[in-house]
Design an enzyme around this catalytic site. Structure first.
Site: not given
Ligand code: HMG
Ligand code: MG
Length: 303
Positions: A15-16, A207, A209, A240, A249
Protein backbone atom coordinates in the site's frame (compact mmCIF):
# COMPACT_ATOMS: atom_id res chain seq x y z
CA UNK A 1 12.48 0.28 30.42
CA UNK A 2 13.86 -3.00 28.94
CA UNK A 3 13.42 -3.57 25.21
CA UNK A 4 10.35 -5.62 24.28
CA UNK A 5 11.11 -9.31 23.69
CA UNK A 6 8.81 -9.48 20.65
CA UNK A 7 7.98 -7.05 17.89
CA UNK A 8 5.03 -7.10 15.52
CA UNK A 9 5.81 -5.75 12.08
CA UNK A 10 3.15 -4.63 9.62
CA UNK A 11 4.46 -4.63 6.08
CA UNK A 12 2.91 -1.62 4.38
CA UNK A 13 4.87 -2.05 1.14
CA UNK A 14 1.95 -3.14 -1.05
CA UNK A 15 0.00 0.00 0.00
CA UNK A 16 2.33 2.78 1.17
CA UNK A 17 5.08 1.47 -1.08
CA UNK A 18 3.23 0.98 -4.33
CA UNK A 19 0.76 3.89 -4.03
CA UNK A 20 3.55 6.24 -5.01
CA UNK A 21 4.81 4.38 -8.09
CA UNK A 22 4.28 6.20 -11.37
CA UNK A 23 4.49 3.10 -13.56
CA UNK A 24 1.48 0.77 -13.48
CA UNK A 25 1.99 -2.25 -11.27
CA UNK A 26 -0.38 -5.07 -12.32
CA UNK A 27 -2.66 -6.50 -9.66
CA UNK A 28 -0.99 -9.88 -10.18
CA UNK A 29 2.38 -8.45 -9.13
CA UNK A 30 0.85 -6.88 -6.01
CA UNK A 31 -0.83 -10.17 -5.14
CA UNK A 32 2.43 -12.05 -5.60
CA UNK A 33 4.16 -9.56 -3.32
CA UNK A 34 1.57 -10.14 -0.60
CA UNK A 35 2.06 -13.91 -0.97
CA UNK A 36 5.83 -13.60 -0.65
CA UNK A 37 5.46 -11.41 2.44
CA UNK A 38 3.11 -13.82 4.18
CA UNK A 39 5.40 -16.72 3.28
CA UNK A 40 8.28 -14.78 4.87
CA UNK A 41 6.35 -14.76 8.16
CA UNK A 42 4.75 -11.32 8.19
CA UNK A 43 1.62 -11.52 10.32
CA UNK A 44 0.03 -8.30 9.12
CA UNK A 45 0.08 -6.80 5.64
CA UNK A 46 -1.38 -3.47 4.58
CA UNK A 47 -2.64 -4.55 1.20
CA UNK A 48 -4.27 -1.55 -0.49
CA UNK A 49 -6.47 1.49 -0.02
CA UNK A 50 -10.05 2.27 -0.93
CA UNK A 51 -9.48 5.89 -1.88
CA UNK A 52 -10.46 7.89 -4.93
CA UNK A 53 -8.81 6.47 -8.08
CA UNK A 54 -8.58 10.05 -9.34
CA UNK A 55 -6.39 10.93 -6.38
CA UNK A 56 -4.32 7.72 -6.24
CA UNK A 57 -4.65 5.79 -9.53
CA UNK A 58 -2.19 3.10 -8.42
CA UNK A 59 -4.69 1.77 -5.84
CA UNK A 60 -7.65 1.60 -8.26
CA UNK A 61 -7.34 -2.21 -8.40
CA UNK A 62 -7.98 -2.50 -4.63
CA UNK A 63 -10.85 -5.02 -4.83
CA UNK A 64 -9.06 -7.12 -7.45
CA UNK A 65 -5.93 -7.32 -5.31
CA UNK A 66 -7.89 -8.24 -2.17
CA UNK A 67 -9.82 -10.91 -4.10
CA UNK A 68 -6.62 -12.41 -5.52
CA UNK A 69 -4.82 -12.89 -2.21
CA UNK A 70 -4.87 -16.46 -0.96
CA UNK A 71 -5.20 -15.78 2.71
CA UNK A 72 -3.03 -17.54 5.19
CA UNK A 73 -4.29 -18.46 8.66
CA UNK A 74 -2.96 -16.13 11.32
CA UNK A 75 -2.25 -13.28 8.91
CA UNK A 76 -4.22 -10.03 9.15
CA UNK A 77 -4.98 -8.00 6.02
CA UNK A 78 -5.57 -4.27 6.42
CA UNK A 79 -6.76 -1.57 4.03
CA UNK A 80 -7.09 2.21 4.14
CA UNK A 81 -10.61 3.72 4.17
CA UNK A 82 -10.88 7.54 4.24
CA UNK A 83 -14.69 7.78 4.32
CA UNK A 84 -17.94 5.77 4.25
CA UNK A 85 -17.71 5.28 0.49
CA UNK A 86 -14.29 3.68 0.88
CA UNK A 87 -15.40 1.65 3.88
CA UNK A 88 -18.47 0.25 2.12
CA UNK A 89 -16.35 -0.77 -0.86
CA UNK A 90 -13.67 -2.23 1.42
CA UNK A 91 -16.15 -4.30 3.40
CA UNK A 92 -16.90 -6.39 0.30
CA UNK A 93 -13.22 -7.44 0.39
CA UNK A 94 -13.45 -8.65 4.00
CA UNK A 95 -10.44 -6.86 5.53
CA UNK A 96 -9.40 -7.83 9.07
CA UNK A 97 -8.60 -4.25 9.83
CA UNK A 98 -9.31 -0.83 8.37
CA UNK A 99 -7.23 2.29 8.69
CA UNK A 100 -8.64 5.80 8.90
CA UNK A 101 -5.93 8.35 8.27
CA UNK A 102 -5.73 11.83 9.68
CA UNK A 103 -2.97 14.36 10.19
CA UNK A 104 -1.57 16.45 13.02
CA UNK A 105 -1.13 19.28 10.51
CA UNK A 106 -4.07 21.17 8.98
CA UNK A 107 -2.31 21.81 5.69
CA UNK A 108 -1.45 18.15 5.18
CA UNK A 109 -5.00 17.10 6.06
CA UNK A 110 -6.28 19.44 3.33
CA UNK A 111 -3.80 18.26 0.70
CA UNK A 112 -4.09 14.56 1.49
CA UNK A 113 -7.78 14.05 2.18
CA UNK A 114 -9.30 17.38 1.12
CA UNK A 115 -10.70 18.41 4.50
CA UNK A 116 -9.73 19.94 7.84
CA UNK A 117 -8.74 17.86 10.86
CA UNK A 118 -12.15 18.49 12.45
CA UNK A 119 -13.97 17.49 9.24
CA UNK A 120 -11.83 14.36 8.94
CA UNK A 121 -12.91 13.26 12.41
CA UNK A 122 -16.55 13.83 11.42
CA UNK A 123 -16.00 11.63 8.35
CA UNK A 124 -14.17 8.95 10.30
CA UNK A 125 -16.71 8.65 13.13
CA UNK A 126 -19.37 6.73 11.16
CA UNK A 127 -16.65 4.61 9.51
CA UNK A 128 -15.28 3.61 12.91
CA UNK A 129 -18.75 2.86 14.26
CA UNK A 130 -19.69 0.77 11.21
CA UNK A 131 -16.39 -1.13 11.23
CA UNK A 132 -16.64 -1.94 14.92
CA UNK A 133 -20.27 -3.04 14.50
CA UNK A 134 -19.07 -5.37 11.71
CA UNK A 135 -16.28 -6.76 13.93
CA UNK A 136 -13.51 -5.14 11.90
CA UNK A 137 -10.59 -3.76 13.91
CA UNK A 138 -9.90 -0.03 13.51
CA UNK A 139 -6.47 1.55 13.33
CA UNK A 140 -5.84 5.25 12.90
CA UNK A 141 -2.81 6.61 11.08
CA UNK A 142 -1.62 10.00 12.30
CA UNK A 143 0.47 11.76 9.65
CA UNK A 144 2.98 14.55 10.16
CA UNK A 145 3.53 13.92 13.86
CA UNK A 146 6.97 15.55 13.84
CA UNK A 147 7.04 17.60 10.68
CA UNK A 148 4.84 18.65 7.79
CA UNK A 149 5.91 19.41 4.21
CA UNK A 150 3.73 22.56 4.29
CA UNK A 151 3.83 23.73 7.94
CA UNK A 152 7.31 22.67 9.11
CA UNK A 153 7.79 21.48 12.72
CA UNK A 154 4.75 20.04 14.46
CA UNK A 155 4.50 20.40 18.24
CA UNK A 156 3.78 17.26 20.30
CA UNK A 157 0.63 18.96 21.68
CA UNK A 158 -0.91 18.78 18.22
CA UNK A 159 -0.20 15.06 18.08
CA UNK A 160 -1.80 14.64 21.50
CA UNK A 161 -4.80 16.63 20.30
CA UNK A 162 -5.29 14.35 17.26
CA UNK A 163 -4.75 11.19 19.34
CA UNK A 164 -7.46 12.41 21.73
CA UNK A 165 -9.87 12.98 18.84
CA UNK A 166 -9.13 9.51 17.45
CA UNK A 167 -9.71 7.97 20.88
CA UNK A 168 -12.95 9.93 21.22
CA UNK A 169 -14.49 8.33 18.12
CA UNK A 170 -13.45 4.80 19.06
CA UNK A 171 -10.28 4.23 17.01
CA UNK A 172 -8.66 1.21 18.68
CA UNK A 173 -5.00 1.69 17.81
CA UNK A 174 -3.01 4.62 16.45
CA UNK A 175 0.14 4.77 14.37
CA UNK A 176 2.49 7.69 14.94
CA UNK A 177 3.76 8.56 11.47
CA UNK A 178 6.75 10.58 10.43
CA UNK A 179 5.41 11.10 6.92
CA UNK A 180 8.41 12.96 5.53
CA UNK A 181 11.13 11.29 7.59
CA UNK A 182 12.41 14.49 9.22
CA UNK A 183 12.16 13.18 12.77
CA UNK A 184 15.08 12.45 15.05
CA UNK A 185 14.90 10.19 18.12
CA UNK A 186 13.95 12.75 20.80
CA UNK A 187 11.30 14.37 18.59
CA UNK A 188 9.79 11.00 17.78
CA UNK A 189 9.80 10.11 21.48
CA UNK A 190 7.95 13.37 22.24
CA UNK A 191 5.29 12.55 19.61
CA UNK A 192 4.95 9.05 21.08
CA UNK A 193 4.73 10.44 24.60
CA UNK A 194 1.91 12.78 23.54
CA UNK A 195 0.08 9.83 21.98
CA UNK A 196 0.56 7.72 25.11
CA UNK A 197 -1.46 10.30 27.04
CA UNK A 198 -4.50 8.88 25.22
CA UNK A 199 -3.56 5.31 24.20
CA UNK A 200 -2.00 2.39 26.05
CA UNK A 201 1.45 1.21 24.98
CA UNK A 202 -0.07 -1.91 23.40
CA UNK A 203 -2.29 0.23 21.16
CA UNK A 204 0.39 2.41 19.60
CA UNK A 205 2.76 1.80 16.70
CA UNK A 206 5.48 3.65 14.83
CA UNK A 207 5.45 4.43 11.10
CA UNK A 208 8.70 6.07 10.08
CA UNK A 209 9.66 7.16 6.59
CA UNK A 210 13.39 7.16 5.97
CA UNK A 211 13.90 10.30 3.88
CA UNK A 212 16.68 11.64 6.13
CA UNK A 213 18.11 8.24 7.08
CA UNK A 214 16.70 8.46 10.63
CA UNK A 215 14.02 5.79 10.55
CA UNK A 216 16.03 2.98 12.11
CA UNK A 217 17.27 5.28 14.89
CA UNK A 218 13.69 6.46 15.41
CA UNK A 219 12.53 2.84 15.61
CA UNK A 220 15.12 2.16 18.30
CA UNK A 221 14.05 5.31 20.17
CA UNK A 222 10.43 4.09 20.17
CA UNK A 223 11.52 0.58 21.24
CA UNK A 224 13.30 2.18 24.21
CA UNK A 225 9.89 3.47 25.31
CA UNK A 226 8.45 -0.05 25.07
CA UNK A 227 6.65 0.45 21.72
CA UNK A 228 6.62 -2.97 20.07
CA UNK A 229 4.58 -2.51 16.88
CA UNK A 230 5.95 -0.92 13.74
CA UNK A 231 5.03 -0.43 10.13
CA UNK A 232 7.82 -1.05 7.66
CA UNK A 233 8.01 -1.46 3.93
CA UNK A 234 9.77 -4.29 2.13
CA UNK A 235 12.72 -3.01 0.08
CA UNK A 236 12.02 0.44 1.59
CA UNK A 237 9.33 1.06 -1.02
CA UNK A 238 7.15 4.07 -0.86
CA UNK A 239 6.25 7.61 -0.11
CA UNK A 240 3.09 9.65 -0.12
CA UNK A 241 1.85 11.35 -3.29
CA UNK A 242 0.91 14.38 -1.15
CA UNK A 243 4.34 14.68 0.50
CA UNK A 244 6.66 15.40 -2.41
CA UNK A 245 10.25 14.26 -2.00
CA UNK A 246 9.45 11.97 0.91
CA UNK A 247 10.94 8.54 0.37
CA UNK A 248 9.77 5.13 1.53
CA UNK A 249 9.25 3.70 4.96
CA UNK A 250 12.06 2.14 6.86
CA UNK A 251 12.91 -1.09 5.01
CA UNK A 252 11.42 -4.14 6.72
CA UNK A 253 14.67 -6.04 6.05
CA UNK A 254 16.69 -3.42 7.98
CA UNK A 255 14.31 -3.53 10.95
CA UNK A 256 14.33 -7.34 11.00
CA UNK A 257 18.15 -7.40 10.79
CA UNK A 258 18.44 -4.96 13.70
CA UNK A 259 15.90 -6.79 15.86
CA UNK A 260 17.42 -10.20 15.17
CA UNK A 261 20.78 -8.80 16.24
CA UNK A 262 19.17 -7.57 19.47
CA UNK A 263 17.60 -10.98 20.14
CA UNK A 264 14.08 -9.61 19.61
CA UNK A 265 11.62 -12.00 17.96
CA UNK A 266 9.73 -10.86 14.84
CA UNK A 267 8.69 -14.23 13.42
CA UNK A 268 10.09 -13.13 10.06
CA UNK A 269 12.49 -15.20 7.95
CA UNK A 270 15.00 -12.60 6.74
CA UNK A 271 16.15 -14.60 3.70
CA UNK A 272 12.61 -15.03 2.43
CA UNK A 273 11.87 -11.37 3.13
CA UNK A 274 14.91 -10.39 1.07
CA UNK A 275 13.56 -12.55 -1.78
CA UNK A 276 10.25 -10.66 -1.59
CA UNK A 277 12.17 -7.38 -1.79
CA UNK A 278 14.16 -8.62 -4.79
CA UNK A 279 10.96 -9.70 -6.53
CA UNK A 280 9.30 -6.27 -6.33
CA UNK A 281 12.55 -4.35 -6.92
CA UNK A 282 13.25 -6.33 -10.09
CA UNK A 283 9.76 -5.56 -11.32
CA UNK A 284 10.35 -1.85 -10.60
CA UNK A 285 13.83 -2.11 -12.18
CA UNK A 286 15.75 -0.85 -9.21
CA UNK A 287 17.77 -2.20 -6.31
CA UNK A 288 16.11 -2.82 -2.92
CA UNK A 289 16.41 0.29 -0.74
CA UNK A 290 17.56 -1.78 2.22
CA UNK A 291 21.17 -1.70 3.32
CA UNK A 292 20.87 -5.05 5.10
CA UNK A 293 19.29 -6.68 2.02
CA UNK A 294 22.02 -5.34 -0.27
CA UNK A 295 24.77 -6.52 2.09
CA UNK A 296 23.25 -9.97 2.43
CA UNK A 297 22.65 -10.21 -1.33
CA UNK A 298 26.32 -9.38 -1.94
CA UNK A 299 27.27 -12.09 0.53
CA UNK A 300 24.96 -14.56 -1.25
CA UNK A 301 26.51 -13.86 -4.64
CA UNK A 302 30.04 -14.18 -3.21
CA UNK A 303 29.26 -17.60 -1.69
P1 HMG B 1 -13.08 14.42 -2.14
O1 HMG B 1 -12.91 14.84 -3.56
O2 HMG B 1 -13.12 15.48 -1.10
O3 HMG B 1 -14.38 13.46 -1.97
O4 HMG B 1 -11.92 13.39 -1.80
P2 HMG B 1 -15.88 13.66 -2.27
O5 HMG B 1 -16.61 12.92 -1.20
O6 HMG B 1 -16.20 15.12 -2.51
O7 HMG B 1 -16.10 12.87 -3.67
C1 HMG B 1 -15.55 13.34 -4.88
C2 HMG B 1 -15.40 12.19 -5.85
O8 HMG B 1 -14.51 11.20 -5.30
C3 HMG B 1 -16.69 11.47 -6.17
O9 HMG B 1 -16.57 10.97 -7.51
C4 HMG B 1 -16.68 10.29 -5.24
O10 HMG B 1 -17.43 9.20 -5.73
C5 HMG B 1 -15.20 9.94 -5.21
P3 HMG B 1 -17.18 11.75 -8.78
O11 HMG B 1 -18.63 11.86 -8.47
O12 HMG B 1 -16.49 13.09 -8.82
O13 HMG B 1 -16.83 10.84 -9.92
N1 HMG B 1 -14.80 9.27 -3.96
C6 HMG B 1 -14.27 8.04 -3.91
N2 HMG B 1 -13.97 7.13 -4.85
C7 HMG B 1 -13.46 5.96 -4.42
N3 HMG B 1 -13.22 5.66 -3.12
C8 HMG B 1 -13.51 6.54 -2.16
C9 HMG B 1 -14.06 7.79 -2.54
N4 HMG B 1 -14.46 8.86 -1.83
C10 HMG B 1 -14.91 9.76 -2.71
N5 HMG B 1 -13.26 6.24 -0.90
C11 HMG B 1 -10.87 11.61 -0.58
C12 HMG B 1 -11.74 12.86 -0.49
C13 HMG B 1 -10.42 11.23 0.82
C14 HMG B 1 -11.68 10.48 -1.19
C15 HMG B 1 -9.66 11.93 -1.47
O14 HMG B 1 -9.04 13.07 -0.96
C16 HMG B 1 -8.67 10.81 -1.56
O15 HMG B 1 -8.96 9.75 -2.10
N6 HMG B 1 -7.43 11.03 -1.07
C17 HMG B 1 -6.41 10.00 -1.18
C18 HMG B 1 -5.46 10.17 -0.09
C19 HMG B 1 -4.45 9.06 -0.08
O16 HMG B 1 -4.72 7.93 -0.44
N7 HMG B 1 -3.23 9.40 0.38
C20 HMG B 1 -2.20 8.44 0.55
C21 HMG B 1 -2.48 7.53 1.72
S1 HMG B 1 -2.18 8.30 3.30
C22 HMG B 1 -0.50 8.06 3.56
O17 HMG B 1 0.22 7.60 2.70
C23 HMG B 1 0.03 8.40 4.93
C24 HMG B 1 0.31 7.16 5.80
O18 HMG B 1 1.21 6.26 5.15
C25 HMG B 1 0.91 7.60 7.12
C26 HMG B 1 2.10 8.58 6.91
O19 HMG B 1 3.16 8.13 6.41
O20 HMG B 1 1.91 9.75 7.24
C27 HMG B 1 -0.99 6.41 6.11
MG1 MG C 1 3.30 6.47 5.13
Amino acid sequence: MPYPSKVKLVDVGPRDGLQNEKQPVPAQVKIQLVHLLQDAGLREIEVTSFVSPKWVPQMADNAQVMAGVQRKAGVRYSVLTPNMQGFEAALQSRPDEIVVFGAASEAFSQRNINCSIAESIERFAPVVAAARAAGVYVRGAMSCTVGCPYEGDIAPERVGYLAGLMKGIGVQHVGVADTIGVGTPRKVQAAMQATLQHYALDDVSGHFHDTYGQALANTLAALEMGVWQFDASVAGLGGCPYAKGATGNVATEDVVYMLQGMGIDTGVDLDKLIDAGVFISEFLQRKPQSRAALALLNKRSAA
